[in-house]
Motif scaffolding. Structure first.
Motif, PDB file in Angstrom:
ATOM      1  N   ALA A 120     -28.294  28.659  57.913  1.00  0.00           N
ATOM      2  CA  ALA A 120     -29.604  29.028  58.446  1.00  0.00           C
ATOM      3  C   ALA A 120     -29.417  30.142  59.470  1.00  0.00           C
ATOM      4  O   ALA A 120     -28.755  29.953  60.493  1.00  0.00           O
ATOM      5  CB  ALA A 120     -30.267  27.816  59.092  1.00  0.00           C
ATOM      6  N   ILE A 121     -29.965  31.295  59.161  1.00  0.00           N
ATOM      7  CA  ILE A 121     -29.838  32.439  60.072  1.00  0.00           C
ATOM      8  C   ILE A 121     -31.024  33.371  59.855  1.00  0.00           C
ATOM      9  O   ILE A 121     -31.503  33.507  58.720  1.00  0.00           O
ATOM     10  CB  ILE A 121     -28.488  33.186  59.837  1.00  0.00           C
ATOM     11  N   ASP A 122     -31.472  33.982  60.927  1.00  0.00           N
ATOM     12  CA  ASP A 122     -32.538  34.988  60.824  1.00  0.00           C
ATOM     13  C   ASP A 122     -31.858  36.358  60.782  1.00  0.00           C
ATOM     14  O   ASP A 122     -31.412  36.866  61.813  1.00  0.00           O
ATOM     15  CB  ASP A 122     -33.474  34.882  62.037  1.00  0.00           C
ATOM     16  N   VAL A 123     -31.799  36.937  59.598  1.00  0.00           N
ATOM     17  CA  VAL A 123     -31.088  38.222  59.495  1.00  0.00           C
ATOM     18  C   VAL A 123     -31.888  39.361  60.130  1.00  0.00           C
ATOM     19  O   VAL A 123     -31.358  40.452  60.317  1.00  0.00           O
ATOM     20  CB  VAL A 123     -30.705  38.567  58.030  1.00  0.00           C
ATOM     21  N   ALA A 124     -33.158  39.092  60.464  1.00  0.00           N
ATOM     22  CA  ALA A 124     -33.961  40.129  61.124  1.00  0.00           C
ATOM     23  C   ALA A 124     -33.782  40.110  62.644  1.00  0.00           C
ATOM     24  O   ALA A 124     -34.339  40.962  63.339  1.00  0.00           O
ATOM     25  CB  ALA A 124     -35.435  39.946  60.773  1.00  0.00           C
TER      26      ALA A 124
END
Ligand code: NAP
Length: 249
Positions: free
Chosen positions: A60-64
């Motif tokens: 789970a990661i927010d690439v933005a």
């Protein structure tokens, strides 16, 4: 470590990405699915375990996020599932306020998720594939890039930039075993298109995933899916401006 193919899907928790993860897991790949929402990823992990007896890895990661670092991200993906030979990037976002001239913040937000991050991730993985003398990457764009219009201008411009960047990298890696493919999608029945009035029926995400997996076995650099979009977009590109400007679509 297993000799199964290592595949990573960025934007793997819903729509096209989710269907890709399921089909890669069913094929027996070592799969890493990435998205922001951990609960969606855990549900998908459980689904793959029950249906295919396969344990996929999730991240789970927010690439933005502003501090996103593509090189560190690539390393942590490899750390999670081991050697990777296939990258799929079905990530993207649209916004209801992307009409006419979008607000500066929205323009930036859509440029980051639809162009900048996919381009950075692609570049970083291509370097890794090049060092390993093998690798395949697939980027998902849209029919929206073929015919610019007042709606979704920021989205389409970002996707067009991404397509151009992919074509440039295809040229750069032409004599290597690094393969970069562009899959330009028409309407797909996912949360992204939910509630929209569409001119043609939407494809099922499972059908897109099957097509993408088949395409990834070949050397085609660009394809529309469904294929009927090719003559439609070709026709739109040929229309003279006095006619084109009258179209409301
Ligand atoms: N659906 C269509 O009609 C259509 C038409 C033409 C082209 N496309 C393109 O096809 C591709 C797949 O579309 P789709 O409809 O399957 O999209 P979708 O259902 O909205 O799925 C997008 C995926 O990306 C993840 N994601 C979004 N923002 C993220 C972020 N900042 N960091 C990490 N993950 C993120 C989402 O999970 P989280 O929300 O949990 O992060 C989700 O897994 C996209 O590139 C889209 O532009 C779609």
């Amino acid at each position: 470590m297993s000799s199964a193919r290592g595949s990573i899907v960025i934007g793997g928790s819903s729509g096209v990405g989710r269907a890709l993860v399921q089909q890669l897991a069913a094929r027996g790949d070592r799969v890493l699915a990435i998205a922001r929402d951990l609960r969606d990823l855990e549900a998908l992990q459980q689904d793959c375990r029950l249906r295919y007896g396969t344990t996929i890895q999730i991240m789970a990661i927010d690439v933005a996020a502003a501090d996103f670092d593509a090189a560190a991200f690539t390393e942590s993906c490899i750390g999670s599932i081991g050697p990777i030979t296939q990258l799929f990037v079905p990530i993207g976002a649209i916004h209801a306020d992307d009409r006419g001239v979008p607000a500066a913040g929205l323009l930036e937000q859509l440029a980051i998720i639809n162009y900048l991050r996919p381009a950075q991730i692609l570049g970083s993985f291509c370097k890794y594939f090049s060092a390993n003398e093998e690798g395949h990457a697939m980027i998902f764009t849209s029919i929206a890039t073929a015919a610019p219009r007042g709606n979704n201008a920021a989205y389409a411009a970002a996707k067009a930039g991404l397509e151009f960047y992919c074509r440039a990298l295809q040229h750069h890696f032409a004599d290597s075993r690094v393969m970069i493919q562009i899959c330009a999608l028409g309407y797909v029945d996912t949360t992204m298109s939910f509630g929209m009035k569409l001119l043609f029926p939407a494809a099922r995400p499972e059908a897109v995933a099957r097509f993408a997996m088949q395409m990834s076995e070949g050397r085609k650099r660009f394809a529309y899916f469904p294929r009927f979009w090719w003559p439609i977009t070709s026709l739109l590109k040929m229309l003279p401006w006095p006619i084109y400007k009258r179209l409301h679509f």
